[in-house]
Design a protein around this motif. Structure first.
Motif, PDB file in Angstrom:
ATOM      1  N   TYR A   1      -1.219   3.944  -2.626  1.00  0.00           N
ATOM      2  CA  TYR A   1      -0.033   4.237  -3.424  1.00  0.00           C
ATOM      3  C   TYR A   1       0.460   2.908  -3.985  1.00  0.00           C
ATOM      4  O   TYR A   1       0.706   1.974  -3.228  1.00  0.00           O
ATOM      5  CB  TYR A   1       1.058   4.852  -2.552  1.00  0.00           C
ATOM      6  N   ILE A   2       0.614   2.824  -5.303  1.00  0.00           N
ATOM      7  CA  ILE A   2       1.009   1.574  -5.954  1.00  0.00           C
ATOM      8  C   ILE A   2       2.344   1.765  -6.677  1.00  0.00           C
ATOM      9  O   ILE A   2       2.514   2.698  -7.452  1.00  0.00           O
ATOM     10  CB  ILE A   2      -0.066   1.099  -6.952  1.00  0.00           C
ATOM     11  N   ASP A   3       3.268   0.839  -6.408  1.00  0.00           N
ATOM     12  CA  ASP A   3       4.580   0.834  -7.060  1.00  0.00           C
ATOM     13  C   ASP A   3       4.637  -0.346  -8.022  1.00  0.00           C
ATOM     14  O   ASP A   3       4.603  -1.500  -7.599  1.00  0.00           O
ATOM     15  CB  ASP A   3       5.679   0.699  -6.011  1.00  0.00           C
ATOM     16  N   PRO A   4       4.731  -0.088  -9.338  1.00  0.00           N
ATOM     17  CA  PRO A   4       4.725  -1.186 -10.308  1.00  0.00           C
ATOM     18  C   PRO A   4       6.026  -1.988 -10.350  1.00  0.00           C
ATOM     19  O   PRO A   4       6.078  -3.023 -10.987  1.00  0.00           O
ATOM     20  CB  PRO A   4       4.479  -0.482 -11.639  1.00  0.00           C
ATOM     21  N   GLY A   5       7.083  -1.512  -9.687  1.00  0.00           N
ATOM     22  CA  GLY A   5       8.326  -2.275  -9.648  1.00  0.00           C
ATOM     23  C   GLY A   5       9.557  -1.405  -9.773  1.00  0.00           C
ATOM     24  O   GLY A   5       9.489  -0.233 -10.145  1.00  0.00           O
ATOM     25  N   GLU A   6      10.705  -2.010  -9.473  1.00  0.00           N
ATOM     26  CA  GLU A   6      11.978  -1.273  -9.464  1.00  0.00           C
ATOM     27  C   GLU A   6      12.352  -0.700 -10.820  1.00  0.00           C
ATOM     28  O   GLU A   6      13.021   0.310 -10.898  1.00  0.00           O
ATOM     29  CB  GLU A   6      13.103  -2.181  -8.970  1.00  0.00           C
TER      30      GLU A   6
END
Length: 127
Positions: A80-85
C-alpha cells in the motif's frame, strides 16, 4: 475494480500463473498501515492465511507491505503506497501467484514498486 494489471508474456489475466495489479483507493481517513490491517482482518474471515514479512527498500513514499499465504494454494504480496498528505488517494500494488512459484516474480515486483512515481490525483493526458 482493477486500475491496471500486468501478466507474463503469452498469458491472459484469467490464466496467468502470476499477476501484478494496481488499485487506486480513497484514503477514507486511514493510513496505509491501518488500511492494510483492516484488509488483513477482512481477508482472514474468508480464508486460511499465514502472514509473512515482506520488505521493500527505497520506495519514495510511505508504504505498508505484507505477504499472505492463502489456503496453501496462493501467495499474495501487498504494498500500500501513500503519495502524501496532499492527495486523497493511495495505491495498492499486488503480486498474486500460485504457491508453487511463490517467489519467482518478487524481484520484478520490488523493482516495479521502487520505480513507481505518483502523478497526482488530477493526472492529465498531454497530446
Amino acid at each position: 475494480k482493477l486500475n491496471a494489471y500486468f501478466v507474463p508474456n503469452g498469458h491472459t489475466f484469467n490464466y496467468a500463473p502470476s499477476v501484478i495489479y494496481i488499485r487506486v483507493l480513497d484514503k477514507q481517513g486511514l493510513t496505509v498501515e491501518q488500511h492494510l490491517k483492516a484488509d488483513t482482518e477482512n481477508f482472514k474471515m474468508r480464508h486460511s492465511i499465514q502472514l509473512k514479512k515482506f520488505d521493500v527498500k527505497d520506495i519514495r513514499y510511505r508504504h505498508a507491505t505484507s505477504l499472505y499465504l492463502i489456503d496453501n494454494e496462493f501467495c499474495v504480496y501487498l504494498c500500500y503506497i501513500d503519495p502524501g498528505e496532499g492527495f486523497g488517494s493511495y495505491l495498492i500494488f499486488v503480486l498474486s501467484s500460485d504457491m508453487n512459484i511463490c517467489g519467482k516474480y518478487t524481484d520484478v515486483f520490488r523493482t516495479f514498486l521502487k520505480s513507481f512515481l505518483w502523478g497526482g490525483d488530477d493526472v492529465r493526458i498531454l497530446n
